[in-house]
Design an enzyme around this catalytic site. Structure first.
Site, PDB file in Angstrom:
ATOM      1  N   GLN A   1       0.839  -1.195   0.000  1.00 39.27           N
ATOM      2  CA  GLN A   1       0.000   0.000   0.000  1.00 39.27           C
ATOM      3  C   GLN A   1       0.874   1.245   0.000  1.00 39.27           C
ATOM      4  O   GLN A   1       1.651   1.457   0.935  1.00 39.27           O
ATOM      5  CB  GLN A   1      -0.880  -0.034   1.253  1.00 39.27           C
ATOM      6  N   GLY A   2       0.757   2.063  -1.029  1.00 42.17           N
ATOM      7  CA  GLY A   2       1.557   3.281  -1.124  1.00 42.17           C
ATOM      8  C   GLY A   2       0.713   4.506  -0.836  1.00 42.17           C
ATOM      9  O   GLY A   2       0.278   5.218  -1.750  1.00 42.17           O
TER      10      GLY A   2
ATOM     11  N   SER B   1       1.219   6.546   2.638  1.00 43.66           N
ATOM     12  CA  SER B   1       2.010   7.498   3.425  1.00 43.66           C
ATOM     13  C   SER B   1       3.269   7.929   2.686  1.00 43.66           C
ATOM     14  O   SER B   1       3.875   7.161   1.936  1.00 43.66           O
ATOM     15  CB  SER B   1       2.427   6.876   4.751  1.00 43.66           C
TER      16      SER B   1
ATOM     17  N   GLU C   1      -4.899   8.813  17.408  1.00 38.88           N
ATOM     18  CA  GLU C   1      -5.394  10.189  17.519  1.00 38.88           C
ATOM     19  C   GLU C   1      -6.327  10.507  16.353  1.00 38.88           C
ATOM     20  O   GLU C   1      -7.390  11.108  16.524  1.00 38.88           O
ATOM     21  CB  GLU C   1      -4.224  11.187  17.522  1.00 38.88           C
TER      22      GLU C   1
ATOM     23  N   GLU D   1      -9.678  -1.468   5.464  1.00 39.57           N
ATOM     24  CA  GLU D   1      -8.475  -1.670   6.271  1.00 39.57           C
ATOM     25  C   GLU D   1      -8.785  -1.603   7.765  1.00 39.57           C
ATOM     26  O   GLU D   1      -8.240  -2.360   8.564  1.00 39.57           O
ATOM     27  CB  GLU D   1      -7.422  -0.601   5.914  1.00 39.57           C
TER      28      GLU D   1
HETATM   29  C1  FAD Z   1       4.107  -0.745  11.243  1.00 44.83           C
HETATM   30  C2  FAD Z   1       3.599   0.240  10.293  1.00 44.83           C
HETATM   31  C3  FAD Z   1       3.228  -0.172   9.043  1.00 44.83           C
HETATM   32  C4  FAD Z   1       2.759   0.748   8.123  1.00 44.83           C
HETATM   33  N1  FAD Z   1       2.434   0.311   6.875  1.00 44.83           N
HETATM   34  C5  FAD Z   1       2.056   1.217   5.949  1.00 44.83           C
HETATM   35  C6  FAD Z   1       1.803   0.824   4.621  1.00 44.83           C
HETATM   36  O1  FAD Z   1       1.900  -0.355   4.281  1.00 44.83           O
HETATM   37  N2  FAD Z   1       1.470   1.747   3.719  1.00 44.83           N
HETATM   38  C7  FAD Z   1       1.334   3.070   4.051  1.00 44.83           C
HETATM   39  O2  FAD Z   1       0.993   3.860   3.194  1.00 44.83           O
HETATM   40  N3  FAD Z   1       1.573   3.496   5.309  1.00 44.83           N
HETATM   41  C8  FAD Z   1       1.936   2.596   6.251  1.00 44.83           C
HETATM   42  N4  FAD Z   1       2.194   3.018   7.532  1.00 44.83           N
HETATM   43  C9  FAD Z   1       2.167   4.441   7.803  1.00 44.83           C
HETATM   44  C10 FAD Z   1       1.046   4.950   8.703  1.00 44.83           C
HETATM   45  O3  FAD Z   1      -0.163   4.939   8.028  1.00 44.83           O
HETATM   46  C11 FAD Z   1       1.445   6.363   9.145  1.00 44.83           C
HETATM   47  O4  FAD Z   1       2.605   6.247   9.904  1.00 44.83           O
HETATM   48  C12 FAD Z   1       0.377   7.021   9.960  1.00 44.83           C
HETATM   49  O5  FAD Z   1      -0.754   7.297   9.161  1.00 44.83           O
HETATM   50  C13 FAD Z   1       0.866   8.309  10.607  1.00 44.83           C
HETATM   51  O6  FAD Z   1       1.478   9.169   9.713  1.00 44.83           O
HETATM   52  P1  FAD Z   1       2.914   9.774  10.035  1.00 44.83           P
HETATM   53  O7  FAD Z   1       3.823   8.634  10.282  1.00 44.83           O
HETATM   54  O8  FAD Z   1       3.249  10.690   8.948  1.00 44.83           O
HETATM   55  O9  FAD Z   1       2.759  10.561  11.378  1.00 44.83           O
HETATM   56  P2  FAD Z   1       2.199  12.039  11.550  1.00 44.83           P
HETATM   57  O10 FAD Z   1       0.964  12.184  10.735  1.00 44.83           O
HETATM   58  O11 FAD Z   1       3.277  13.005  11.327  1.00 44.83           O
HETATM   59  O12 FAD Z   1       1.795  12.030  13.049  1.00 44.83           O
HETATM   60  C14 FAD Z   1       2.691  12.298  14.137  1.00 44.83           C
HETATM   61  C15 FAD Z   1       1.884  12.388  15.418  1.00 44.83           C
HETATM   62  O13 FAD Z   1       0.957  13.486  15.304  1.00 44.83           O
HETATM   63  C16 FAD Z   1      -0.359  13.042  15.534  1.00 44.83           C
HETATM   64  N5  FAD Z   1      -1.290  13.776  14.682  1.00 44.83           N
HETATM   65  C17 FAD Z   1      -1.213  14.013  13.359  1.00 44.83           C
HETATM   66  N6  FAD Z   1      -2.279  14.672  12.927  1.00 44.83           N
HETATM   67  C18 FAD Z   1      -3.079  14.861  13.992  1.00 44.83           C
HETATM   68  C19 FAD Z   1      -4.338  15.469  14.189  1.00 44.83           C
HETATM   69  N7  FAD Z   1      -5.043  16.012  13.193  1.00 44.83           N
HETATM   70  N8  FAD Z   1      -4.856  15.452  15.431  1.00 44.83           N
HETATM   71  C20 FAD Z   1      -4.173  14.879  16.464  1.00 44.83           C
HETATM   72  N9  FAD Z   1      -2.991  14.306  16.346  1.00 44.83           N
HETATM   73  C21 FAD Z   1      -2.440  14.294  15.122  1.00 44.83           C
HETATM   74  C22 FAD Z   1      -0.327  11.581  15.173  1.00 44.83           C
HETATM   75  O14 FAD Z   1      -1.389  10.880  15.792  1.00 44.83           O
HETATM   76  C23 FAD Z   1       1.035  11.162  15.656  1.00 44.83           C
HETATM   77  O15 FAD Z   1       0.974  10.889  17.034  1.00 44.83           O
HETATM   78  C24 FAD Z   1       2.658   2.109   8.465  1.00 44.83           C
HETATM   79  C25 FAD Z   1       3.023   2.522   9.753  1.00 44.83           C
HETATM   80  C26 FAD Z   1       3.487   1.599  10.659  1.00 44.83           C
HETATM   81  C27 FAD Z   1       3.866   2.065  12.012  1.00 44.83           C
END
Ligand code: FAD
Lengths: 406, 382
Positions: A132-133, A135, A389, A253
């Site tokens: 899944q692409g 993030s 969150e 999902e």
């Molecule tokens: C093990 C694992 C597998 C994954 N696999 C995939 C995958 O296969 N494909 C894919 O596309 N992605 C994948 N992800 C990515 C995942 O979807 C993202 O990490 C997640 O959506 C959070 O985005 P971010 O990492 O950019 O964090 P950020 O969005 O930068 O968030 C950082 C912190 O800020 C908080 N935050 C952000 N916005 C808000 C808001 N509006 N209100 C309150 N708090 C907020 C978050 O909750 C978090 O605590 C994976 C992640 C993990 C950990």
């Protein structure tokens, strides 16, 4: 959860249970991943792939999917029974998780006849793994802001991809990616410029580089696109419809919508497992289970587990729901499940007292240090697939009808 | 013992659906904030006309077999009514009367059933239970120190009971006493009940009515004994489990009411140019409260479904689990209701405190969450 079952379904349950018990693969010499996000090496991958294939060939996967695409065309109850029995028998997890549980259902819902013919069966057989692409390094929670570009070549109709995706689970093993990319940077709003692709991973200019996880194991990658050309028919739906399809993906999902092919994506740990560990734990010179505070916590975990099981049942009966919050339980699924697993793992570590410090591979670690590993791994649930969150924001807006937080 | 992994099932009959709809409409109409506040200032705390309406709708004998003048429905229906009463902060001796009626039925004492049950269902008489005592301050049904001493063909009672729900509204009080060191349930008739000196208790939940009663020297005929020995223990356990469920339902309903009040405010109140509900410090705790309420409802409906009143197995476990979780749900939303209303929330005029107060009644009556989990631990862990 079992319902009052017809004799036919009862018989089917017994048959499945027998098959799973007899065919469950022997424990390998290497540790198996506890979740599909943790497939970190080829041994694990091949082992799990063979298992998924075997389950499919036996007729126990995609049971409710149409026969013409490789499913078995049966009512959903049959697959539900298989899923439950897999948990009972504790069989290994389904490795093609993204394909079975969200890419596949999305293709069935939004795909063309050709796309269904082409992609569905190899998802079920595990011959073609999906990733899944969504993030990107710059945008995760704010998914609508993704910047990876897909530019249509007017001559060939191909799309040219540039940018990068990150945290891509199973990217190294995958044949295909569900990809959210920007086709129109000048669209009237950030969502309108997005399109959805079923994108090949083995194209020139696509590269997946593994990233060490919190446990120093592999499991996810950064995926780079450097002028990668993908065929015109990779586009799903129309240009500009990407956000709508991506939202649909997320409902599959997060378990808000049914339609998944079946099978477990995690090794399920129950409170009983933690309880069994606790029986042998000593804390501060006394059996851990004599500590009144730990007893209280353990019971509370049992209560939560029970409540979650019951809520699943209640969620299927609208008469048992609070009228103001008909969609509450469905939208809370992911949040409750991931935080439940996290709480369970954290407790399993905490009750070990001084031994809690030992990790996997230490010969003295309780239960092989699996709980310590599980505790770290459990953050996959509260971050991946939309953070806790963000889940709370969604519930606040859509269930509690509170104004948007952004 | 191992917790059952067996099939879980929740009652969901058509009758239940119809009853829910009718009861919601009735209570929403009857039990307005204005009306409930007015009642809270009266001595009895309830409205006799409404009480008669409850009787006419068959609610007072909801889970009483038809042959005894009841509606012949089950514990799930009763549970639903209690939930809705909590939802609309409805005040009446409903719980007291319902529990007392169930004690009489469970005691299987033909005479008492004949003499009382149809009157309790028709609303012409009210009964209540006197089970807890200030003396041992225990939530155990058999932690009894009040005594009944045989004296020719009567018993002389002694000791003090507290939290006698709607004691001042009752025509009859059923109390637990020790006869020769063994538990017994004794039912006081209308004459004796009216002669008791009852001390009204001042409760955090000012909408509730309860009394403290000293029984020293009260004489009752031997025929007043409803159940004694093991039989009395069985009835006490039955009624405690049932009370856990009904109080849980009341609390879950109260929590839902508190949630609605708070959400309404959070949707319209603005600060710093935004609705306060858009701030996550307001909204996320409400989501947490919602999750606790959903847990509670699942546990409550299940407990009602499997209820058989026995101790040591699934029925007891389910009812205690329900009480543990719903007390936490109601407590959290009660607190968030007040806090989310700011200065308004601190006033008497704002309705927020009514929910916390009702929640506190349900939480501490018949065992708080820590108590319930301690008992569950003994059942599940040891
Ligand atoms: C093990 C694992 C597998 C994954 N696999 C995939 C995958 O296969 N494909 C894919 O596309 N992605 C994948 N992800 C990515 C995942 O979807 C993202 O990490 C997640 O959506 C959070 O985005 P971010 O990492 O950019 O964090 P950020 O969005 O930068 O968030 C950082 C912190 O800020 C908080 N935050 C952000 N916005 C808000 C808001 N509006 N209100 C309150 N708090 C907020 C978050 O909750 C978090 O605590 C994976 C992640 C993990 C950990």
């Amino acid at each position: 959860m079992q319902k009052i079952e017809s004799p036919e379904l009862k018989e089917f349950r017994a048959e499945v249970n027998k098959w799973l018990t007899e065919n469950k693969p022997a424990k390998p010499s290497f540790p198996l991943p506890q979740s599909f996000t943790e497939v970190g090496n080829n041994d694990q991958f091949e082992y799990l792939k063979a298992w998924q294939n075997k389950v499919y060939e036996a007729g126990y996967l995609g049971m409710a999917w149409p026969v013409e695409y490789g499913g078995r065309g049966k009512p959903q109850e049959y697959q539900d029974i298989v899923n439950e029995e897999m948990l009972n028998v504790r069989t290994p997890l389904m490795v093609n998780a993204v394909g079975l549980s969200w890419a596949g259902p999305t293709i069935m819902k939004h795909g063309t006849e050709e796309q269904k013919q082409k992609y569905i069966k190899p998802i079920l057989t595990a011959d073609e793994i999906w990733c899944q692409g969504f993030s990107e390094p710059g945008h995760g929670s704010d998914l609508g802001n993704v910047q990876t570009k897909a530019v249509r070549d007017p001559e060939t109709g191909e799309y040219v991809l540039n940018g990068s995706k990150i945290w891509t689970t199973l990217a190294e093993q995958a044949e295909h990616m569900i990809l959210l990319a920007r086709t129109d940077p000048d669209a009237s709003n950030k969502y309108a410029g997005l399109s959805f692709f079923l994108s090949p991973m083995h194209a020139k200019g696509v590269e997946a580089k593994p990233i060490y996880k919190i446990s120093k194991e592999y499991g996810f990658c950064q995926t780079f696109f450097d002028d990668a050309r993908i065929p015109a028919e990779s586009l799903m739906g129309e240009e500009g419809h990407g956000w709508m399809i991506a939202m649909s993906v997320l409902t599959f999902e997060r378990g808000v919508t049914g339609g998944q092919a079946g099978g477990n994506l995690f090794e399920i740990t129950t409170v009983r497992d933690v309880h069994d560990t606790a029986v042998d734990c000593v804390r501060d010179g006394k059996p851990a289970l004599e500590d009144p505070i730990l007893r209280d916590e353990l019971v509370d975990l049992y209560i939560s587990e029970r409540a979650t099981r019951l809520s699943k049942y209640r969620g299927e009966h609208s008469a048992l729901l609070v009228p103001e919050r008909m969609h509450g339980l469905g939208l809370a699924n992911k949040l409750v499940g991931s935080e439940g697993r996290q709480g369970l793992n954290a407790f399993a570590v905490r009750l070990q007292g001084n031994q809690a410090q030992l990790y996997m591979d230490d010969e003295n670690a309780i239960n092989g240090g699996l709980w310590q590993h599980g505790q770290l791994a459990s953050f996959a649930g509260s971050i991946g697939g939309g953070t806790s969150e963000v889940q709370r924001n969604i519930i606040a807006e859509r269930v509690l009808n509170l104004p948007k937080s952004r | 013992m191992n917790l059952s992994e067996a099939p879980l099932h929740i009652d969901c009959s058509e009758e239940l659906g119809l009853l829910t709809e009718a009861a919601t409409n009735y209570l929403r109409d009857k039990s307005t904030f204005e009306e409930m506040r007015k009642l809270a200032d009266t001595e009895s705390g309830y409205d006799t006309e409404t009480w008669q309406e409850l009787a006419d709708m068959g609610w007072l004998g909801l889970a009483v077999p038809e042959e005894f003048g009841g509606s012949g429905l089950g514990i799930s229906e009763l549970t639903k009514i209690c939930e809705l009463m909590g939802r609309f902060l409805f005040s009446s001796p409903f719980l007291a009367n319902t529990l007392a009626t169930q004690v009489i039925l469970q005691s299987k004492s033909e005479n008492h059933i004949q003499d009382w049950v149809s009157d309790l269902c028709s609303g012409s008489k009210i009964a209540t239970l006197a089970l807890t005592e200030p003396n041992n301050d225990s939530w155990e049904p058999t932690a009894i120190s009040c005594t009944a001493t045989k004296n020719g063909d009567s018993y002389t009672l002694s000791g003090t009971k507290n939290f006698v729900l709607d004691g001042q509204n009752a025509d009859s009080i059923i109390g637990s006493f020790l006869i020769d060191g063994k538990p017994a349930l004794i039912m006081l008739d209308a004459v004796i009940t009216s002669s008791l000196s009852q001390l009204p208790e001042k409760l955090v939940n000012h909408a509730r009515r309860s009394t403290r009663i000293n029984f020293d020297g009260v004489q009752v005929p031997t025929s007043a004994v409803l159940a004694a020995g093991d039989d009395a223990v069985r009835v006490l356990q039955y009624i405690f489990s049932l009370t856990y469920i009904l109080l849980s339902a009341d609390m879950a309903g109260t929590a839902n009411g508190g949630m609605e009040l708070t959400l309404e405010y959070a949707r319209v109140r603005e600060q710093f140019g935004k609705h306060i509900g858009s701030y996550q410090a307001i909204s996320h705790p409400l989501v947490n409260a919602m999750l606790l309420i959903e847990d509670s409802l699942s546990l409550i409906y299940y407990a009602a479904t499997v209820f058989d009143g026995t101790w040591g197995g699934e029925s007891e476990i389910a009812s205690r689990m329900a009480k543990s979780r719903s007390a936490e749900a109601a407590d959290l939303i009660g607190r968030r209701a007040i806090q989310s209303h700011g200065g308004m929330g601190f006033t008497w005029e704002c309705h927020a405190h009514l929910f916390l107060k009702r929640a506190q009644w349900g939480q501490f009556a018949y065992g708080d969450p820590v108590h319930q989990r301690r008992h569950l631990a003994a059942l599940i862990i040891d």
